[in-house]
Enzyme design. Structure first.
Site, mmCIF file in Angstrom:
data_model
loop_
_atom_site.group_PDB
_atom_site.id
_atom_site.type_symbol
_atom_site.label_atom_id
_atom_site.label_comp_id
_atom_site.label_asym_id
_atom_site.label_seq_id
_atom_site.Cartn_x
_atom_site.Cartn_y
_atom_site.Cartn_z
ATOM 1 N N MET A 108 -9.938 -6.822 2.244
ATOM 2 C CA MET A 108 -8.824 -7.511 1.598
ATOM 3 C C MET A 108 -8.378 -6.716 0.379
ATOM 4 O O MET A 108 -9.177 -6.387 -0.486
ATOM 5 C CB MET A 108 -9.239 -8.915 1.177
ATOM 6 C CG MET A 108 -8.102 -9.734 0.592
ATOM 7 S SD MET A 108 -6.882 -10.232 1.824
ATOM 8 C CE MET A 108 -7.677 -11.711 2.482
ATOM 9 N N PRO A 114 -9.135 -0.839 5.399
ATOM 10 C CA PRO A 114 -9.472 -1.560 4.173
ATOM 11 C C PRO A 114 -9.864 -3.012 4.402
ATOM 12 O O PRO A 114 -9.411 -3.654 5.358
ATOM 13 C CB PRO A 114 -8.178 -1.473 3.353
ATOM 14 C CG PRO A 114 -7.100 -1.349 4.376
ATOM 15 C CD PRO A 114 -7.702 -0.572 5.511
ATOM 16 N N ILE A 168 0.839 -1.206 0.000
ATOM 17 C CA ILE A 168 0.000 0.000 0.000
ATOM 18 C C ILE A 168 0.873 1.255 0.000
ATOM 19 O O ILE A 168 0.598 2.216 -0.711
ATOM 20 C CB ILE A 168 -0.945 0.001 1.215
ATOM 21 C CG1 ILE A 168 -1.934 -1.169 1.132
ATOM 22 C CG2 ILE A 168 -1.712 1.327 1.318
ATOM 23 C CD1 ILE A 168 -2.754 -1.381 2.394
ATOM 24 N N LYS A 201 -4.155 -5.891 14.731
ATOM 25 C CA LYS A 201 -4.664 -4.657 14.117
ATOM 26 C C LYS A 201 -5.617 -3.928 15.066
ATOM 27 O O LYS A 201 -5.654 -2.694 15.103
ATOM 28 C CB LYS A 201 -5.382 -4.976 12.802
ATOM 29 C CG LYS A 201 -4.497 -5.596 11.727
ATOM 30 C CD LYS A 201 -3.298 -4.711 11.385
ATOM 31 C CE LYS A 201 -3.690 -3.467 10.620
ATOM 32 N NZ LYS A 201 -2.485 -2.703 10.151
#
Length: 358
Positions: A201, A199, A23, A175
């Protein structure tokens, strides 16, 4: 698509942690295109396979790239890189789903302490006014069956993952605790604000052959025949990596941006993904054409893939999930068709010889 036009954007200095990531590469490209000065942290700035693509994109852009060495668990490692920055984008976080013996050391501690270390440097850096954190829908929910506790049967930014632990879905747990720590630290002061990007997947083309992700592995398995006998009835949200990157830039420079943002272009089963690929690439590759009955997945799945437990199968296979992405649309994100995402991603897999052309 999703262009950012905030005044003064090109004069900004932005720190991007974990700059060699999937990303982060797209984030840095967009920032450089806008003329920003980007301070990019990596574990080894001299490793060509990690930073070569970043240096190349900087050569042909109006922005400026500066590389810094930093490790998530080294206290104060981000202080030098953060000097003079007004925006911090914290994308660095371990993404390991198998192959470890200690989930806390492999996932939870680096995610939690890494976030804490970055934000302690933010607290000590008076120029920073906003932090954009790369979180995940993994911080929204742990297992697909969690949706049955929600009357609307739709996950929103109001929901938190309360079912994952260091022993069950440790990545999702990492996370969750990292984002919760970020909000706790933000609320303890008043100088800088926090926006999170969550986000689903992530799919779509990478800017480097070195990128690895669960999404790439899934498409490779579909293309090379390992899933030719069928796939489980597993549904999850999907989003293009370029939309995720654009969302970070929008979140950084829109003054009104705040809170959490689910990034999700749609929900698909694994068989629907295979159907998209078969429709674009034909019968040259052994894409799965059927779903394996759930009882068979439960009985035999762990024998073929040790990273998949019967507990995971019980709590995820056969449960549909839905996400509300209205906040991301209000932020300015415009989603491309999922067919485009998967076609371009699989074509790159072919170009990189991860699956041989037939």
């Amino acid at each position: 698509m999703n262009q950012v036009t905030q005044p003064g954007l090109g004069r900004s200095t932005v720190l991007v942690t974990g700059a060699s990531g999937y990303i982060a590469g797209w984030i840095i490209q967009y920032l450089l295109e806008e003329g920003c000065t980007v301070h990019a942290t990596v574990r080894d700035p001299n490793k060509a396979s990690s930073v070569g693509h970043l240096l190349k994109m900087a050569e042909n852009s109006p922005g400026t790239l500066k590389l810094f060495k930093a490790d998530l668990l080294d206290k104060g490692a981000f202080t030098a890189a953060m000097e003079g920055c007004d925006i911090v984008m914290h994308t660095a976080s371990p993404f390991v789903l198998e192959g470890f013996t200690d989930a806390n050391e492999a996932l939870v501690r680096p995610a939690l302490e890494g976030t804490r270390n970055v934000l302690e440097s933010v607290n000590a850096c008076p120029s920073v006014r906003r932090v954009v954190l790369t979180s995940s829908v993994a911080a929204i929910y742990g297992d697909n069956c969690d949706i049955e506790k929600i009357p609307s049967r739709t996950f929103t930014e109001d929901h938190w993952n309360t079912t994952s632990t260091v022993d069950h879905n440790p990545y999702q747990f990492s996370k969750t605790v990292a984002e919760q720590e970020a909000w706790k630290m933000q609320q303890a002061q008043s100088r800088w604000d926090l926006v999170t990007i969550n986000p689903a997947m992530v799919y779509g083309p990478s800017l480097t052959k070195g990128s690895q992700s669960a999404s790439i592995d899934t498409l490779v398995k579909m293309g090379d025949g390992r899933l030719r006998t069928g796939v489980p009835k597993l549904t999850y949200g999907v989003v293009d990596v370029r939309e995720v990157a654009r969302a970070h830039v929008l979140a950084a420079f829109k003054p009104e941006a705040s809170g959490r943002h689910i990034l999700n272009a749609g929900e698909l089963t694994m068989l629907q993904i295979a159907k998209i690929l078969r429709g674009k690439f034909g019968k040259r590759y052994p894409f799965p054409t059927m779903e394996v009955p759930t009882f068979a997945v439960w009985a035999f799945g762990p024998l073929f893939d040790r990273s998949v437990s019967r507990d995971f199968i019980k709590k995820n296979v056969g449960y549909p999930v839905h996400f509300d992405n209205n906040r991301s649309k209000a932020l300015g994100v415009r989603y491309r068709p999922v067919e485009e995402t998967f076609t371009e991603h699989f074509q790159q897999i072919l170009d990189d010889w991860l699956v041989k052309t037939r």
